[in-house]
Design a protein around this motif. Structure first.
Motif, short mmCIF file in Angstrom:
data_model
loop_
_atom_site.label_atom_id
_atom_site.label_comp_id
_atom_site.label_asym_id
_atom_site.label_seq_id
_atom_site.Cartn_x
_atom_site.Cartn_y
_atom_site.Cartn_z
N SER A 1 45.94 44.82 94.02
CA SER A 1 45.64 46.20 94.39
C SER A 1 45.94 46.51 95.85
O SER A 1 46.04 47.68 96.23
CB SER A 1 44.18 46.52 94.09
OG SER A 1 43.33 45.66 94.84
N THR A 2 46.11 45.50 96.68
CA THR A 2 46.37 45.71 98.10
C THR A 2 47.83 45.49 98.48
O THR A 2 48.18 45.54 99.66
CB THR A 2 45.48 44.78 98.95
OG1 THR A 2 45.75 43.42 98.58
CG2 THR A 2 44.00 45.08 98.76
N CYS A 3 48.69 45.26 97.51
CA CYS A 3 50.10 44.98 97.78
C CYS A 3 50.82 46.21 98.33
O CYS A 3 50.61 47.33 97.87
CB CYS A 3 50.79 44.53 96.49
SG CYS A 3 52.52 44.03 96.73
N ILE A 4 51.70 45.97 99.29
CA ILE A 4 52.47 47.08 99.85
C ILE A 4 53.51 47.61 98.85
O ILE A 4 54.03 48.71 99.01
CB ILE A 4 53.16 46.70 101.18
CG1 ILE A 4 54.14 45.55 100.98
CG2 ILE A 4 52.12 46.35 102.23
CD1 ILE A 4 55.01 45.25 102.20
N TYR A 5 53.79 46.83 97.80
CA TYR A 5 54.75 47.24 96.78
C TYR A 5 54.08 47.69 95.48
O TYR A 5 54.74 47.83 94.46
CB TYR A 5 55.73 46.09 96.47
CG TYR A 5 56.56 45.73 97.66
CD1 TYR A 5 57.53 46.60 98.15
CD2 TYR A 5 56.36 44.53 98.33
CE1 TYR A 5 58.29 46.27 99.26
CE2 TYR A 5 57.11 44.20 99.44
CZ TYR A 5 58.07 45.07 99.90
OH TYR A 5 58.83 44.77 101.01
N LEU A 6 52.77 47.95 95.53
CA LEU A 6 52.05 48.42 94.36
C LEU A 6 52.69 49.71 93.85
O LEU A 6 52.92 50.64 94.63
CB LEU A 6 50.58 48.68 94.72
CG LEU A 6 49.65 49.06 93.59
CD1 LEU A 6 49.51 47.92 92.60
CD2 LEU A 6 48.28 49.44 94.16
N PRO A 7 53.04 49.77 92.56
CA PRO A 7 53.69 50.98 92.05
C PRO A 7 52.75 52.18 92.04
O PRO A 7 51.53 52.03 92.13
CB PRO A 7 54.09 50.59 90.62
CG PRO A 7 53.43 49.31 90.32
CD PRO A 7 52.89 48.74 91.57
N ALA A 8 53.35 53.34 91.92
CA ALA A 8 52.57 54.58 91.83
C ALA A 8 51.60 54.50 90.66
O ALA A 8 51.83 53.78 89.68
CB ALA A 8 53.52 55.77 91.65
N LEU A 9 50.51 55.21 90.76
CA LEU A 9 49.44 55.18 89.78
C LEU A 9 49.94 55.35 88.35
O LEU A 9 49.53 54.61 87.44
CB LEU A 9 48.40 56.25 90.12
CG LEU A 9 47.11 56.23 89.33
CD1 LEU A 9 46.39 54.91 89.49
CD2 LEU A 9 46.21 57.36 89.76
N HIS A 10 50.86 56.27 88.13
CA HIS A 10 51.36 56.52 86.77
C HIS A 10 52.34 55.45 86.28
O HIS A 10 52.72 55.43 85.12
CB HIS A 10 51.99 57.92 86.69
CG HIS A 10 53.19 58.09 87.56
ND1 HIS A 10 53.10 58.36 88.91
CD2 HIS A 10 54.51 58.03 87.28
CE1 HIS A 10 54.31 58.45 89.42
NE2 HIS A 10 55.19 58.26 88.45
N ASN A 11 52.76 54.55 87.18
CA ASN A 11 53.70 53.48 86.81
C ASN A 11 53.06 52.10 86.72
O ASN A 11 53.76 51.10 86.67
CB ASN A 11 54.85 53.41 87.82
CG ASN A 11 55.80 54.57 87.70
OD1 ASN A 11 55.95 55.13 86.63
ND2 ASN A 11 56.41 54.95 88.80
N ARG A 12 51.73 52.05 86.70
CA ARG A 12 51.08 50.74 86.66
C ARG A 12 50.03 50.67 85.57
O ARG A 12 49.42 51.67 85.20
CB ARG A 12 50.46 50.37 88.00
CG ARG A 12 49.44 51.35 88.49
CD ARG A 12 48.94 50.98 89.86
NE ARG A 12 48.40 52.15 90.51
CZ ARG A 12 47.90 52.17 91.72
NH1 ARG A 12 47.89 51.08 92.45
NH2 ARG A 12 47.43 53.28 92.23
N LEU A 13 49.86 49.47 85.05
CA LEU A 13 48.88 49.17 84.02
C LEU A 13 47.85 48.23 84.63
O LEU A 13 48.22 47.17 85.16
CB LEU A 13 49.56 48.52 82.82
CG LEU A 13 48.67 48.04 81.68
CD1 LEU A 13 47.96 49.23 81.02
CD2 LEU A 13 49.49 47.29 80.66
N ASP A 14 46.59 48.61 84.57
CA ASP A 14 45.50 47.82 85.14
C ASP A 14 45.27 46.56 84.32
O ASP A 14 45.06 46.62 83.11
CB ASP A 14 44.23 48.67 85.18
CG ASP A 14 43.08 48.02 85.93
OD1 ASP A 14 43.18 46.84 86.31
OD2 ASP A 14 42.08 48.72 86.14
#
Length: 68
Positions: A21-34
């Motif tokens: 969750s703290t990654c600088i490359y974390l995808p946009a909210l709509h592009n990620r699956l928790d």
């Protein structure tokens, strides 16, 4: 424990990258699956593979699970 997400969009090689969750490359909210909270990226990647067979750890935040 860290919270992990997998990118819904595959990389050009077909990999779906797993990020903290703290990654600088974390995808946009709509592009990620928790994927929830995990003690290591190993279990997070294993869980991601239940949805995206070709999942891989991010080189930056999950380098232990990153393969070439």
């Amino acid at each position: 424990m860290a919270q992990y997400f997998v990118n819904r969009n595959a990389q050009t090689n077909g990999d779906h990258e797993v990020h903290t969750s703290t990654c600088i490359y974390l995808p946009a909210l709509h592009n990620r699956l928790d994927l929830g909270y995990h003690t290591t990226c190993v279990t997070a990647v294993r869980q991601a593979r239940n949805t995206y067979r070709q999942s891989n750890g991010c080189r930056t935040c999950s380098s232990v699970c990153h393969t070439q």
